[in-house]
Design a protein around this motif. Structure first.
Motif, PDB file in Angstrom:
ATOM      1  N   ALA A  51       0.833  -1.205   0.000  1.00  0.00           N
ATOM      2  CA  ALA A  51       0.000   0.000   0.000  1.00  0.00           C
ATOM      3  C   ALA A  51       0.868   1.255   0.000  1.00  0.00           C
ATOM      4  O   ALA A  51       0.554   2.242  -0.677  1.00  0.00           O
ATOM      5  CB  ALA A  51      -0.925  -0.008   1.214  1.00  0.00           C
ATOM      6  N   ASP A  52       1.968   1.219   0.748  1.00  0.00           N
ATOM      7  CA  ASP A  52       2.896   2.359   0.756  1.00  0.00           C
ATOM      8  C   ASP A  52       3.470   2.614  -0.636  1.00  0.00           C
ATOM      9  O   ASP A  52       3.632   3.763  -1.062  1.00  0.00           O
ATOM     10  CB  ASP A  52       4.037   2.103   1.744  1.00  0.00           C
ATOM     11  CG  ASP A  52       3.588   2.203   3.195  1.00  0.00           C
ATOM     12  OD1 ASP A  52       2.507   2.769   3.446  1.00  0.00           O
ATOM     13  OD2 ASP A  52       4.320   1.708   4.068  1.00  0.00           O
ATOM     14  N   ASN A  53       3.787   1.532  -1.343  1.00  0.00           N
ATOM     15  CA  ASN A  53       4.337   1.682  -2.698  1.00  0.00           C
ATOM     16  C   ASN A  53       3.309   2.293  -3.649  1.00  0.00           C
ATOM     17  O   ASN A  53       3.643   3.154  -4.474  1.00  0.00           O
ATOM     18  CB  ASN A  53       4.797   0.321  -3.227  1.00  0.00           C
ATOM     19  CG  ASN A  53       6.010  -0.206  -2.487  1.00  0.00           C
ATOM     20  OD1 ASN A  53       6.795   0.563  -1.935  1.00  0.00           O
ATOM     21  ND2 ASN A  53       6.170  -1.520  -2.459  1.00  0.00           N
ATOM     22  N   TYR A  54       2.069   1.851  -3.524  1.00  0.00           N
ATOM     23  CA  TYR A  54       1.022   2.420  -4.375  1.00  0.00           C
ATOM     24  C   TYR A  54       0.777   3.889  -4.023  1.00  0.00           C
ATOM     25  O   TYR A  54       0.484   4.707  -4.899  1.00  0.00           O
ATOM     26  CB  TYR A  54      -0.273   1.620  -4.233  1.00  0.00           C
ATOM     27  CG  TYR A  54      -0.236   0.272  -4.918  1.00  0.00           C
ATOM     28  CD1 TYR A  54       0.184   0.153  -6.239  1.00  0.00           C
ATOM     29  CD2 TYR A  54      -0.631  -0.887  -4.251  1.00  0.00           C
ATOM     30  CE1 TYR A  54       0.218  -1.079  -6.876  1.00  0.00           C
ATOM     31  CE2 TYR A  54      -0.599  -2.127  -4.882  1.00  0.00           C
ATOM     32  CZ  TYR A  54      -0.171  -2.215  -6.189  1.00  0.00           C
ATOM     33  OH  TYR A  54      -0.134  -3.432  -6.820  1.00  0.00           O
ATOM     34  N   TYR A  55       0.910   4.210  -2.744  1.00  0.00           N
ATOM     35  CA  TYR A  55       0.761   5.609  -2.330  1.00  0.00           C
ATOM     36  C   TYR A  55       1.844   6.474  -2.978  1.00  0.00           C
ATOM     37  O   TYR A  55       1.577   7.599  -3.417  1.00  0.00           O
ATOM     38  CB  TYR A  55       0.841   5.716  -0.812  1.00  0.00           C
ATOM     39  CG  TYR A  55       0.793   7.133  -0.302  1.00  0.00           C
ATOM     40  CD1 TYR A  55      -0.419   7.782  -0.106  1.00  0.00           C
ATOM     41  CD2 TYR A  55       1.963   7.840  -0.023  1.00  0.00           C
ATOM     42  CE1 TYR A  55      -0.474   9.091   0.350  1.00  0.00           C
ATOM     43  CE2 TYR A  55       1.924   9.145   0.429  1.00  0.00           C
ATOM     44  CZ  TYR A  55       0.704   9.764   0.619  1.00  0.00           C
ATOM     45  OH  TYR A  55       0.663  11.066   1.063  1.00  0.00           O
ATOM     46  N   ALA A  56       3.067   5.937  -3.029  1.00  0.00           N
ATOM     47  CA  ALA A  56       4.159   6.678  -3.670  1.00  0.00           C
ATOM     48  C   ALA A  56       3.840   6.941  -5.141  1.00  0.00           C
ATOM     49  O   ALA A  56       4.134   8.025  -5.669  1.00  0.00           O
ATOM     50  CB  ALA A  56       5.467   5.898  -3.536  1.00  0.00           C
ATOM     51  N   SER A  57       3.218   5.966  -5.801  1.00  0.00           N
ATOM     52  CA  SER A  57       2.836   6.156  -7.205  1.00  0.00           C
ATOM     53  C   SER A  57       1.728   7.196  -7.330  1.00  0.00           C
ATOM     54  O   SER A  57       1.752   8.050  -8.227  1.00  0.00           O
ATOM     55  CB  SER A  57       2.366   4.823  -7.804  1.00  0.00           C
ATOM     56  OG  SER A  57       3.417   3.881  -7.825  1.00  0.00           O
ATOM     57  N   PRO A  66      -7.369  15.064  -5.493  1.00  0.00           N
ATOM     58  CA  PRO A  66      -8.185  15.179  -4.273  1.00  0.00           C
ATOM     59  C   PRO A  66      -8.259  13.873  -3.484  1.00  0.00           C
ATOM     60  O   PRO A  66      -8.763  13.865  -2.356  1.00  0.00           O
ATOM     61  CB  PRO A  66      -9.567  15.571  -4.819  1.00  0.00           C
ATOM     62  CG  PRO A  66      -9.579  15.106  -6.234  1.00  0.00           C
ATOM     63  CD  PRO A  66      -8.171  15.229  -6.723  1.00  0.00           C
ATOM     64  N   LEU A  67      -7.765  12.788  -4.070  1.00  0.00           N
ATOM     65  CA  LEU A  67      -7.746  11.507  -3.357  1.00  0.00           C
ATOM     66  C   LEU A  67      -6.554  11.392  -2.405  1.00  0.00           C
ATOM     67  O   LEU A  67      -6.548  10.536  -1.516  1.00  0.00           O
ATOM     68  CB  LEU A  67      -7.699  10.344  -4.360  1.00  0.00           C
ATOM     69  CG  LEU A  67      -8.931  10.158  -5.243  1.00  0.00           C
ATOM     70  CD1 LEU A  67      -8.672   9.080  -6.289  1.00  0.00           C
ATOM     71  CD2 LEU A  67     -10.149   9.795  -4.402  1.00  0.00           C
ATOM     72  N   LEU A  68      -5.553  12.241  -2.589  1.00  0.00           N
ATOM     73  CA  LEU A  68      -4.334  12.135  -1.776  1.00  0.00           C
ATOM     74  C   LEU A  68      -4.571  12.383  -0.281  1.00  0.00           C
ATOM     75  O   LEU A  68      -4.047  11.629   0.550  1.00  0.00           O
ATOM     76  CB  LEU A  68      -3.269  13.094  -2.299  1.00  0.00           C
ATOM     77  CG  LEU A  68      -2.182  12.470  -3.178  1.00  0.00           C
ATOM     78  CD1 LEU A  68      -1.259  13.550  -3.721  1.00  0.00           C
ATOM     79  CD2 LEU A  68      -1.380  11.430  -2.411  1.00  0.00           C
ATOM     80  N   PRO A  69      -5.316  13.419   0.107  1.00  0.00           N
ATOM     81  CA  PRO A  69      -5.525  13.625   1.547  1.00  0.00           C
ATOM     82  C   PRO A  69      -6.144  12.412   2.234  1.00  0.00           C
ATOM     83  O   PRO A  69      -5.686  11.982   3.299  1.00  0.00           O
ATOM     84  CB  PRO A  69      -6.459  14.839   1.598  1.00  0.00           C
ATOM     85  CG  PRO A  69      -6.204  15.561   0.316  1.00  0.00           C
ATOM     86  CD  PRO A  69      -5.913  14.496  -0.691  1.00  0.00           C
ATOM     87  N   GLU A  70      -7.177  11.859   1.604  1.00  0.00           N
ATOM     88  CA  GLU A  70      -7.844  10.700   2.204  1.00  0.00           C
ATOM     89  C   GLU A  70      -6.914   9.490   2.239  1.00  0.00           C
ATOM     90  O   GLU A  70      -6.869   8.758   3.236  1.00  0.00           O
ATOM     91  CB  GLU A  70      -9.111  10.364   1.415  1.00  0.00           C
ATOM     92  CG  GLU A  70      -9.965   9.295   2.077  1.00  0.00           C
ATOM     93  CD  GLU A  70     -11.298   9.101   1.377  1.00  0.00           C
ATOM     94  OE1 GLU A  70     -11.904   8.040   1.568  1.00  0.00           O
ATOM     95  OE2 GLU A  70     -11.726  10.009   0.643  1.00  0.00           O
ATOM     96  N   ALA A  71      -6.155   9.288   1.173  1.00  0.00           N
ATOM     97  CA  ALA A  71      -5.216   8.160   1.135  1.00  0.00           C
ATOM     98  C   ALA A  71      -4.144   8.313   2.213  1.00  0.00           C
ATOM     99  O   ALA A  71      -3.734   7.328   2.845  1.00  0.00           O
ATOM    100  CB  ALA A  71      -4.567   8.068  -0.247  1.00  0.00           C
TER     101      ALA A  71
END
Length: 246
Positions: A51-57, A66-71
């Motif tokens: 999940a951390d790797n996908y967040y980095a992508s 706008p999905l970044l804050p929630e993620a």
């Protein structure tokens, strides 16, 4: 014939496996919702590193999504669930710095204190972290006196103050036992909070398999095996307990 067939099947399986891995590694240039869905999917499967790797992508390809804050908040809470409190604080700091409004910042600061508090399963072992958690708790109470989380933070701060006082008391007793009078006096001089009534305090108890080695903080069953040598018990140890030879 059977051997050749098995060998062929094994080779085919290996090719498919490595091909799948390479495809996974080569995924890029996807919409934000794709990476967000992958983050949620990985967390639901218990694969927090993925999940951390996908967040980095997601962050790398869609910095304004706008999905970044929630993620970011989801990952902070997920790391807390998996008891990875340092990464919890990392994502909360990121959230506060980049995305949070005043109400969201209050919640994030509360979670940061909670992460520090939960990172202390045994208060005898981390003098610095206790101090940091107390400071942040008091800062929160000052900054958000009407917060819905105030009573929770106050309860955590109360436990932390008691833990700090018990730790100082234990360190003083330990210094006395190993004949370090100045260091013992230093810790005895640290006055606990005046509201602490020691007769009403129930000291934390370690499991039996830990208690064998930890003792009560002042002595252990194996103490007679340890030679009398110079030692450092705390970062506040006073180095001149022993008088120089004249």
């Amino acid at each position: 014939m059977r051997f050749k067939l098995r060998l062929l099947l094994l080779a085919t399986s290996c090719i498919l496996f490595f091909n799948a891995c390479s495809k996974e590694l080569e995924i890029y240039n996807k919409p934000a919702v794709y990476w967000y869905a992958k983050i949620i999917e990985s967390i639901s499967e218990g694969n927090i590193d993925k999940a951390d790797n996908y967040y980095a992508s997601l962050q790398g390809e869609h910095i304004g999504s706008p999905l970044l804050p929630e993620a970011t908040m989801i990952l902070a809470i997920s790391h807390m669930y998996y008891e990875d409190y340092l990464l919890t604080e990392h994502f909360l700091d990121e959230y506060v710095k980049r995305y949070a409004n005043s109400n969201e910042e209050e919640f994030a600061e509360f979670l940061k204190i909670k992460a520090k508090y939960m990172a202390l399963p045994n208060p005898r072992r981390d003098q610095v972290l206790i101090g940091e958690a107390i400071l942040e708790s008091e800062k929160f109470k000052t900054s958000y006196p009407n917060s819905m989380y105030y009573s929770i933070v106050d309860a955590m701060a109360t436990n932390l103050y008691i833990a700090d006082a018990v730790l100082n008391k234990t360190i003083a007793a330990l210094y006395k036992r190993i004949d370090k009078p100045k260091s013992a006096a230093y810790y005895k001089a640290i006055k606990p909070q005046p509201w602490i009534v020691w007769n009403e305090i129930e000291h934390a108890k370690s499991p039996w398999y830990k208690a064998w080695f930890e003792g009560d903080g002042t002595e252990s069953w194996y103490g007679y095996l340890i030679p009398d040598t110079r030692s450092v018990v705390s970062r506040n140890s006073i180095s001149d307990d022993e008088e120089p030879n004249k």
